[in-house]
Write a protein that holds these residues in place. Structure first.
Motif, PDB file in Angstrom:
ATOM      1  N   GLN A   1       0.870  -1.179   0.000  1.00 57.58           N
ATOM      2  CA  GLN A   1       0.000   0.000   0.000  1.00 57.58           C
ATOM      3  C   GLN A   1       0.904   1.225   0.000  1.00 57.58           C
ATOM      4  OE1 GLN A   1      -2.652   0.524   3.313  1.00 57.58           O
ATOM      5  NE2 GLN A   1      -3.890   1.977   2.174  1.00 57.58           N
ATOM      6  N   VAL A   2       0.680   2.094  -0.971  1.00 55.88           N
ATOM      7  CA  VAL A   2       1.470   3.308  -1.114  1.00 55.88           C
ATOM      8  C   VAL A   2       0.544   4.506  -0.958  1.00 55.88           C
ATOM      9  CG1 VAL A   2       3.011   4.617  -2.610  1.00 55.88           C
ATOM     10  CG2 VAL A   2       3.027   2.134  -2.715  1.00 55.88           C
ATOM     11  N   SER A   3       0.863   5.373  -0.013  1.00 56.12           N
ATOM     12  CA  SER A   3       0.118   6.618   0.182  1.00 56.12           C
ATOM     13  C   SER A   3       0.968   7.766  -0.346  1.00 56.12           C
ATOM     14  CB  SER A   3      -0.174   6.842   1.664  1.00 56.12           C
ATOM     15  OG  SER A   3      -0.942   5.789   2.178  1.00 56.12           O
ATOM     16  N   VAL A   4       0.358   8.618  -1.149  1.00 60.28           N
ATOM     17  CA  VAL A   4       1.076   9.765  -1.717  1.00 60.28           C
ATOM     18  C   VAL A   4       0.284  11.042  -1.481  1.00 60.28           C
ATOM     19  CG1 VAL A   4       2.309   8.430  -3.463  1.00 60.28           C
ATOM     20  CG2 VAL A   4       0.083   9.376  -4.011  1.00 60.28           C
ATOM     21  N   ARG A   5       0.988  12.153  -1.378  1.00 61.09           N
ATOM     22  CA  ARG A   5       0.335  13.439  -1.157  1.00 61.09           C
ATOM     23  C   ARG A   5      -0.272  14.015  -2.433  1.00 61.09           C
ATOM     24  NH1 ARG A   5       5.139  16.205   2.095  1.00 61.09           N
ATOM     25  NH2 ARG A   5       5.912  16.026  -0.005  1.00 61.09           N
ATOM     26  N   GLU A   6       0.219  13.604  -3.582  1.00 61.30           N
ATOM     27  CA  GLU A   6      -0.252  14.145  -4.849  1.00 61.30           C
ATOM     28  C   GLU A   6      -1.681  13.694  -5.162  1.00 61.30           C
ATOM     29  OE1 GLU A   6       2.748  13.091  -4.313  1.00 61.30           O
ATOM     30  OE2 GLU A   6       3.938  14.839  -4.841  1.00 61.30           O
ATOM     31  N   ASP A   7      -2.372  14.541  -5.923  1.00 62.86           N
ATOM     32  CA  ASP A   7      -3.712  14.194  -6.404  1.00 62.86           C
ATOM     33  C   ASP A   7      -3.592  13.196  -7.545  1.00 62.86           C
ATOM     34  OD1 ASP A   7      -4.912  15.986  -4.652  1.00 62.86           O
ATOM     35  OD2 ASP A   7      -4.800  17.635  -6.094  1.00 62.86           O
ATOM     36  N   ALA A   8      -4.655  12.443  -7.754  1.00 61.02           N
ATOM     37  CA  ALA A   8      -4.686  11.466  -8.847  1.00 61.02           C
ATOM     38  C   ALA A   8      -5.135  12.140 -10.138  1.00 61.02           C
ATOM     39  CB  ALA A   8      -5.600  10.314  -8.481  1.00 61.02           C
ATOM     40  N   GLU A   9      -4.455  13.191 -10.514  1.00 58.20           N
ATOM     41  CA  GLU A   9      -4.766  13.915 -11.748  1.00 58.20           C
ATOM     42  C   GLU A   9      -3.515  14.060 -12.588  1.00 58.20           C
ATOM     43  OE1 GLU A   9      -6.547  17.635 -10.768  1.00 58.20           O
ATOM     44  OE2 GLU A   9      -8.242  16.727  -9.754  1.00 58.20           O
ATOM     45  N   GLU A  10      -3.680  13.865 -13.891  1.00 57.27           N
ATOM     46  CA  GLU A  10      -2.609  14.042 -14.864  1.00 57.27           C
ATOM     47  C   GLU A  10      -1.382  13.190 -14.560  1.00 57.27           C
ATOM     48  OE1 GLU A  10      -1.812  18.211 -15.326  1.00 57.27           O
ATOM     49  OE2 GLU A  10      -3.915  18.669 -15.686  1.00 57.27           O
ATOM     50  N   GLY A  11      -1.573  12.040 -13.914  1.00 57.64           N
ATOM     51  CA  GLY A  11      -0.483  11.107 -13.663  1.00 57.64           C
ATOM     52  C   GLY A  11       0.471  11.504 -12.553  1.00 57.64           C
TER      53      GLY A  11
END
Length: 72
Positions: A24-34
Motif C-alpha cells: 500500500q502506497v500513500s502519496v500526497r499528490e492528487d490522482a490527476e494528470e499522472g
C-alpha cells in the motif's frame, strides 16, 4: 518482479506499507494528470533501491489497484 499495489492519493504524507495482500502506497499528490502515479514510481524506486525507469505500471493506470513490475 511483479507486485500488487494499492495507491491512496491525497494523503497527509508519503509512505509505503507492506501488507499480506501486497503493497500500500500513500502519496500526497492528487490522482490527476499522472502525478500520483509518478510519485508512486519514485517512492517504490527509493524503497527497492532501483532507478525510477526500472519501475513500470503494468495495469491500473487510472485505478487505485495496480500491478507494478520492478526490474532489478
Amino acid at each position: 518482479m511483479r507486485y500488487s499495489v494499492e495507491v491512496v492519493s491525497s494523503s497527509k504524507k508519503d509512505r509505503i506499507e507492506i501488507t499480506p495482500k501486497g503493497i500500500q502506497v500513500s502519496v500526497r499528490e492528487d490522482a490527476e494528470e499522472g502525478r500520483a502515479n509518478a510519485r508512486v514510481k519514485q517512492l517504490l524506486a527509493l524503497h527497492f533501491k532501483v532507478p525510477v525507469r526500472a519501475v513500470k505500471i503494468i495495469t491500473g493506470m487510472k485505478r487505485p489497484k495496480k500491478v507494478i513490475q520492478i526490474n532489478t
